[in-house]
Design a protein around this motif. Structure first.
Motif, short mmCIF file in Angstrom:
data_model
loop_
_atom_site.label_atom_id
_atom_site.label_comp_id
_atom_site.label_asym_id
_atom_site.label_seq_id
_atom_site.Cartn_x
_atom_site.Cartn_y
_atom_site.Cartn_z
N GLU A 33 -3.11 3.84 5.83
CA GLU A 33 -2.62 5.13 6.32
C GLU A 33 -1.34 5.51 5.59
O GLU A 33 -0.41 4.71 5.47
CB GLU A 33 -2.37 5.05 7.83
CG GLU A 33 -2.02 6.38 8.46
CD GLU A 33 -1.89 6.28 9.97
OE1 GLU A 33 -1.32 7.20 10.57
OE2 GLU A 33 -2.36 5.27 10.54
N LYS A 34 -1.27 6.74 5.10
CA LYS A 34 -0.11 7.20 4.35
C LYS A 34 1.14 7.22 5.23
O LYS A 34 1.11 7.65 6.37
CB LYS A 34 -0.35 8.60 3.78
CG LYS A 34 -1.42 8.68 2.72
CD LYS A 34 -1.40 10.04 2.02
CE LYS A 34 -1.62 11.16 3.01
NZ LYS A 34 -1.60 12.48 2.33
N LYS A 61 2.75 5.04 6.79
CA LYS A 61 2.86 4.12 7.92
C LYS A 61 3.15 2.71 7.41
O LYS A 61 2.32 2.06 6.79
CB LYS A 61 1.56 4.11 8.74
CG LYS A 61 1.68 3.27 10.00
CD LYS A 61 0.41 3.36 10.84
CE LYS A 61 0.54 2.53 12.10
NZ LYS A 61 -0.69 2.58 12.93
N ARG A 62 4.35 2.23 7.68
CA ARG A 62 4.76 0.91 7.23
C ARG A 62 4.21 -0.18 8.16
O ARG A 62 4.23 -0.04 9.38
CB ARG A 62 6.29 0.81 7.21
CG ARG A 62 6.82 -0.50 6.65
CD ARG A 62 8.32 -0.57 6.78
NE ARG A 62 8.71 -0.83 8.18
CZ ARG A 62 9.98 -1.01 8.57
NH1 ARG A 62 10.96 -0.91 7.70
NH2 ARG A 62 10.25 -1.24 9.83
N TYR A 101 4.76 -1.61 2.54
CA TYR A 101 5.06 -0.20 2.31
C TYR A 101 3.93 0.44 1.48
O TYR A 101 3.73 0.05 0.32
CB TYR A 101 6.38 -0.06 1.55
CG TYR A 101 7.57 -0.66 2.26
CD1 TYR A 101 8.31 0.08 3.17
CD2 TYR A 101 7.97 -1.97 2.01
CE1 TYR A 101 9.42 -0.47 3.82
CE2 TYR A 101 9.06 -2.53 2.64
CZ TYR A 101 9.79 -1.78 3.55
OH TYR A 101 10.87 -2.33 4.19
#
Length: 374
Positions: free
Chosen positions: A114-115, A117-118, A140
Motif C-alpha cells: 500500500e502506497k 503506509k509504513r 518504507y
C-alpha cells in the motif's frame, strides 16, 4: 563563402553560421552533461558514505522482490560482499518481514504494498553469548506516481536493546514503588500477630506436660514464626535496597533445612526430590536466610507446575571458586515468549499467582551474587 574557402588552408573546415551555432550549443550541452554527471557521482558517493556510516542495517528491495542494494553495516553483519547480496531474497535474512509484507510464491509482492503506509515490527534475538537483543524493523514503500504503485521498498533494522532495557527499568521502578507500599502495609499488619504466635509457641515449648513429638512440632512453629519475621524485614529490604548482614554459611545445610519444611507437601503431591549436593560442603558469603527463601520459592514454583507429581532436583557445587545452587524439574517449563517477564513484580503465569515469588528470588539472589563467593 567560395572566396573564403579558397583563402583558408585545406585542414580548416568551413561551416555556415547556423551550423556553427548548433555545434557551439552542442559543445555547451556536453560540458553541462559532464558537469551534471560529476555532480551526480559526488552526490551518490556522499549519500553512500552517509548510509554506510549509519548503525542501522539498510536494504533496498526492487520491484521483483529481490535485494537491489544494501549498506556496509548490513553486509558486515551477514558476512557477505554487497555484490553477492544483490538479487537475493530478503526473506533469507529477515524472515519476520513476511508478517507485515504481502508474499507471493515465496517472494515479497512489492507491487501489492500500500502506497504511503509504513510497516513496522519488533523482534528479539539471542547473540552468540546468549544475550537477548531487541530490534525494530521499519519498511518504507517507495512509489512511482506515474504508474501509481509501489516499485521499491527500503527496509531498515535498528537495534533498540539499550532503549528497551531502559524502558523496562523504568517500568520496574514503577512496580517497585507499588511493591514498597504493599510491603510496608504487610509488615505492619502481620508483624504483631506473628510476634504473638512466636511468643505463645515459646511458652508452650517450656510446658513439660506436652510429649516429645508435640515439643518438636511447637519448636517448628516457633522457628517458622521467627523466619517469617525475618522474611518481613527481607521484603522491606527487597524494595528499599538496604544492606543486609553478610556472613559465611554452609549452603548444603540451608538446602536440607528448606527441604525439610517442604518434605510433607512434596510427599502429598507425589513430587520426588533428588539431591546432588557437593560433598565438600560449599561455604557461601551472604545471608543464609535469603538463600533459603530463594530455594523455597523456586521449589514451590516447581511444585505448582507439576500438580500431578514429578521430579525436582536440587544441586550445589563450586565452579571457579564460586558457589552455585541449582533447582530443576521435569515440568512443562516456561514458554519462551513469557521468560522475559517472569521476574517482573506482579507478573504471573498462574491464575491465582501474585507474581512476587520469582521477583523476590531475583532480588535476594542478586544481593548474594554481588558478594565474593556467588
Amino acid at each position: 563563402m567560395t572566396t573564403l574557402r579558397q583563402i583558408l588552408p585545406a585542414h580548416i573546415s568551413l561551416v555556415e553560421l547556423p551550423a556553427a551555432r548548433f555545434f557551439l550549443k552542442l559543445q555547451a550541452t556536453d560540458r553541462l552533461w559532464v558537469a551534471c554527471k560529476v555532480d551526480l557521482m559526488q552526490t551518490q558517493a556522499l549519500f553512500k558514505c552517509v548510509v554506510d556510516q549509519l548503525p542501522e542495517e539498510i536494504m533496498i528491495i526492487g520491484s521483483t522482490g529481490m535485494i537491489v542494494d544494501c549498506n556496509k553495516h548490513f553486509s558486515d553483519l551477514v558476512g557477505e560482499e554487497i555484490i553477492k547480496i544483490r538479487n537475493k531474497n530478503p526473506l533469507k535474512y529477515y524472515e519476520s518481514i513476511a508478517t507485515v509484507c504481502p508474499v507471493k510464491n515465496g517472494v515479497i509482492d512489492v507491487g501489492a504494498m500500500e502506497k504511503g503506509k509504513r510497516g513496522e515490527l519488533m523482534l528479539s534475538e539471542e547473540d552468540s553469548e546468549g544475550k537477548l537483543n531487541f530490534f525494530r524493523i521499519y519498511i518504507y514503500p517507495i512509489s512511482d506516481e506515474q504508474i501509481g504503485r509501489v516499485v521499491q521498498l527500503v527496509i531498515m533494522r535498528r537495534n533498540i536493546t539499550e532503549r528497551t532495557l531502559m524502558e523496562q527499568r523504568l517500568r520496574q521502578a514503577e512496580r517497585m514503588a507499588t511493591v514498597g507500599e504493599l510491603a510496608a502495609y504487610v509488615a505492619h499488619e502481620i508483624r504483631n500477630p506473628l510476634v504473638a504466635m512466636g511468643g505463645f509457641a515459646k511458652v508452650l515449648m517450656k510446658n513439660m506436660s506436652i510429649d516429645h513429638d508435640g515439643h518438636e512440632k511447637i519448636e517448628i512453629i516457633y522457628e517458622e514464626a521467627k523466619r517469617l519475621e525475618t522474611l518481613l524485614k527481607d521484603i522491606l529490604s527487597f524494595v528499599r535496597s538496604h544492606d543486609t548482614e553478610i556472613a559465611a554459611f554452609n549452603v548444603n545445610d540451608e538446602v536440607e533445612s528448606a527441604m525439610r519444611l517442604l518434605s510433607l507437601e512434596c510427599k502429598q503431591q507425589g513430587v520426588e526430590v533428588e539431591f546432588d549436593l557437593d560433598s565438600q560442603n560449599p561455604v557461601g558469603q551472604g545471608t543464609a536466610e535469603q538463600v533459603k527463601q530463594c530455594l523455597i520459592n523456586l521449589v514451590m514454583n516447581s511444585m505448582e507446575a507439576m500438580p500431578n507429581g514429578g521430579l525436582i532436583s536440587v544441586a550445589t557445587g563450586v565452579t571457579d571458586d564460586r558457589v552455585w545452587l541449582k533447582v530443576s524439574d521435569n515440568g512443562p517449563g516456561i514458554p519462551a515468549a513469557k521468560r522475559e517477564r517472569v521476574f517482573d513484580p506482579f507478573y504471573s503465569t498462574k491464575i491465582n499467582g501474585n507474581g512476587l515469588g520469582l521477583s523476590m528470588v531475583k532480588k535476594l539472589w542478586k544481593t548474594s551474587a554481588e558478594k565474593l563467593n556467588w
